[in-house]
Design an enzyme around this catalytic site. Sequence first.
Site, PDB file in Angstrom:
ATOM      1  N   ASP A 199     -15.191  28.295 -21.775  1.00  0.00           N
ATOM      2  CA  ASP A 199     -16.370  28.833 -22.456  1.00  0.00           C
ATOM      3  C   ASP A 199     -15.979  30.033 -23.318  1.00  0.00           C
ATOM      4  O   ASP A 199     -16.408  31.167 -23.069  1.00  0.00           O
ATOM      5  CB  ASP A 199     -17.421  29.243 -21.409  1.00  0.00           C
ATOM      6  CG  ASP A 199     -18.764  29.577 -22.032  1.00  0.00           C
ATOM      7  OD1 ASP A 199     -19.023  29.131 -23.168  1.00  0.00           O
ATOM      8  OD2 ASP A 199     -19.565  30.283 -21.401  1.00  0.00           O
TER       9      ASP A 199
ATOM     10  N   GLN B 182     -24.738  39.478 -11.002  1.00  0.00           N
ATOM     11  CA  GLN B 182     -24.897  40.586 -11.936  1.00  0.00           C
ATOM     12  C   GLN B 182     -23.683  41.504 -11.845  1.00  0.00           C
ATOM     13  O   GLN B 182     -22.958  41.499 -10.850  1.00  0.00           O
ATOM     14  CB  GLN B 182     -26.197  41.351 -11.664  1.00  0.00           C
ATOM     15  CG  GLN B 182     -26.333  41.922 -10.284  1.00  0.00           C
ATOM     16  CD  GLN B 182     -27.762  42.411 -10.011  1.00  0.00           C
ATOM     17  OE1 GLN B 182     -28.735  41.808 -10.452  1.00  0.00           O
ATOM     18  NE2 GLN B 182     -27.869  43.513  -9.286  1.00  0.00           N
TER      19      GLN B 182
ATOM     20  N   SER C 176     -27.094  41.043 -16.117  1.00  0.00           N
ATOM     21  CA  SER C 176     -27.676  40.255 -15.035  1.00  0.00           C
ATOM     22  C   SER C 176     -27.868  38.814 -15.486  1.00  0.00           C
ATOM     23  O   SER C 176     -28.332  38.571 -16.603  1.00  0.00           O
ATOM     24  CB  SER C 176     -29.029  40.857 -14.620  1.00  0.00           C
ATOM     25  OG  SER C 176     -29.626  40.094 -13.601  1.00  0.00           O
TER      26      SER C 176
ATOM     27  N   SER D 264     -28.211  34.367 -13.827  1.00  0.00           N
ATOM     28  CA  SER D 264     -28.866  33.582 -12.772  1.00  0.00           C
ATOM     29  C   SER D 264     -28.068  33.543 -11.479  1.00  0.00           C
ATOM     30  O   SER D 264     -28.638  33.421 -10.399  1.00  0.00           O
ATOM     31  CB  SER D 264     -29.109  32.155 -13.274  1.00  0.00           C
ATOM     32  OG  SER D 264     -27.906  31.563 -13.690  1.00  0.00           O
TER      33      SER D 264
ATOM     34  N   LYS E  73     -18.596  42.185 -10.155  1.00  0.00           N
ATOM     35  CA  LYS E  73     -19.616  41.128 -10.249  1.00  0.00           C
ATOM     36  C   LYS E  73     -20.060  40.755  -8.837  1.00  0.00           C
ATOM     37  O   LYS E  73     -19.232  40.409  -7.985  1.00  0.00           O
ATOM     38  CB  LYS E  73     -19.059  39.911 -10.988  1.00  0.00           C
ATOM     39  CG  LYS E  73     -20.102  38.828 -11.208  1.00  0.00           C
ATOM     40  CD  LYS E  73     -19.792  37.932 -12.399  1.00  0.00           C
ATOM     41  CE  LYS E  73     -18.611  37.041 -12.171  1.00  0.00           C
ATOM     42  NZ  LYS E  73     -18.484  36.004 -13.223  1.00  0.00           N
TER      43      LYS E  73
END
Length: 559
Positions: free
Chosen positions: A287, A137, A132, A134, A152
Amino acid sequence: MQIKKRIRQLKRYRKIAIALVRNGFGFIVHDLDLLDLVPFLPRNEKQDVHKKSVGERIRLILEELGPTFVKLGQIASTRPDLLPTDVISALEQLQDQVPPFHSDEVVEIVEDELGERLQHLFLDFNVEPIASASIGQVHEATLHDSTKVAVKVQRPRIQEIIETDLGMLEEFAMLAEKRLVWAKDYRLAEIVQELARSLHAELDYSAEARNGEKFAKQCKHLEHVRVPTLYPKYCSRRILTMEYVTGVKLSDHAGLMEAGHDPTDVARRFASIILHQVLIEGFFHGDPHPGNVIVQENGDLILLDFGMVGRLTEAMKKHFALLVIALRNQSSRGVIRAIGKMGIVPTDVDESALRFDVDELRDKYIQVPLSQVRIGEAVNDLFRVARRHRIRIPSELTMLGKTLLTMEGVVTALDPDFSIFEIAEPYGRRLFKEQFDPIRIGRRWLDDIPEFFDLLTQMPASLRNILTQVQRGKVRIEVTAPELTEFLNKLDRVTDKLSFSIVLLAFSILMVGLIIGSSIGHKTSLSSYPVIEIGMSIAGLFVLWLVYEMIRSIRSKQR
């Protein structure tokens, strides 16, 4: 509706002001005159708040203000050209763990987005999330063909919350630019808009699915790397469904050793994948932290999470390759040239101060063995120099710096003796050589032909317009020279040579087109004649004549 929206914004202004005051930034509230906008603010600061660094206090403010600010902080942590090192380090520690939302809302969102009942979509769906964050989740599910998938699901009303916060932040930034000199110098509103664009991209799961599909196409040409299979039928703007994969995360070093994986091999594969994406594809993972990479039993690397990606144009790839080579050769002039081509340099930049900073940076690395030089750290150091001299580096390149730094952190943890330069330099040299590939040069020239002919066709009208302005007396040209006749003769000769050069350029472009056409097997009515050989002979004579004229001109100047 506008009144309700304004009330929500005032409440958020108040919350921001309270967070600033509580964490030792009350002077900003005072300088912005926010006390007039949100009166009766509490004046109490947290105990011992001033013992914390500025970066730590900014991180606490963002965590206190919620998901929008946490995500903006995480995005800002990829921008060393905008923020100091200590603030970047603090923002990298932002926690994105929030309680999961209710299972009834999960079911409602999935059914609304995909247009069918949950039992018709999935054989099994676990409403309890396995992760989970911001914005959304992740849930484990099974398709009707027994395929295990990860789904998701975006949080309810998160888009509305983020839109409200971003709108208010843009107002806040514009207010700051009006009242604070440093905010205007940093172009705070522009920075907020840039970060907001990145956040909007993360809100669109369908864009993330397209990124995943693009990465999947890249991986077809690479060994030992792939991305999870995506299921477009089960994807939307707020839903993302992909293959459920298992393995050992790169962050689990003990698990990698237990599974029998050689850390050096894993490091080499990981570095090669990222550098291939950056320097060859120009489309890379933004990322690549260890939690987003899984090593499967057969040694394959699985890349996860495609919400943040970077893109490099051909020009940017070339400039970055030149930067890598300049760093390798420890050439200050080459580094400055690369920075200038990559960023927007202010007209009033102090070139001597910039060269001094780059020389100082070079001295930092000149005594370090090449195997110990970290490209990501060196690039981010350069971006910090650029920030000091107000050189605006495109966000794609700053994301590249963050990606390289993350990659090197992962690789160093796997194998401290591993040298990124051994992997990166061949890519840089390959890109550098490609810039001088005759076929590529010819194709670029062919792409420029329409603009060249546009220029030629527009020139008579432009000259006519200038002559008209001169005749009307709106343009006055005065030439003062001791020997006007000699000056005009020289001007005539320069004009003749310029005209000849333009003709030679047009002829060269035509010849390149013929060469490329013949190399790809394109037949024309001239194919049966030795046109290329004749043309090359004529071009050679043109060049010899130009060289002769240049030598004659130099000799005449020496007399």
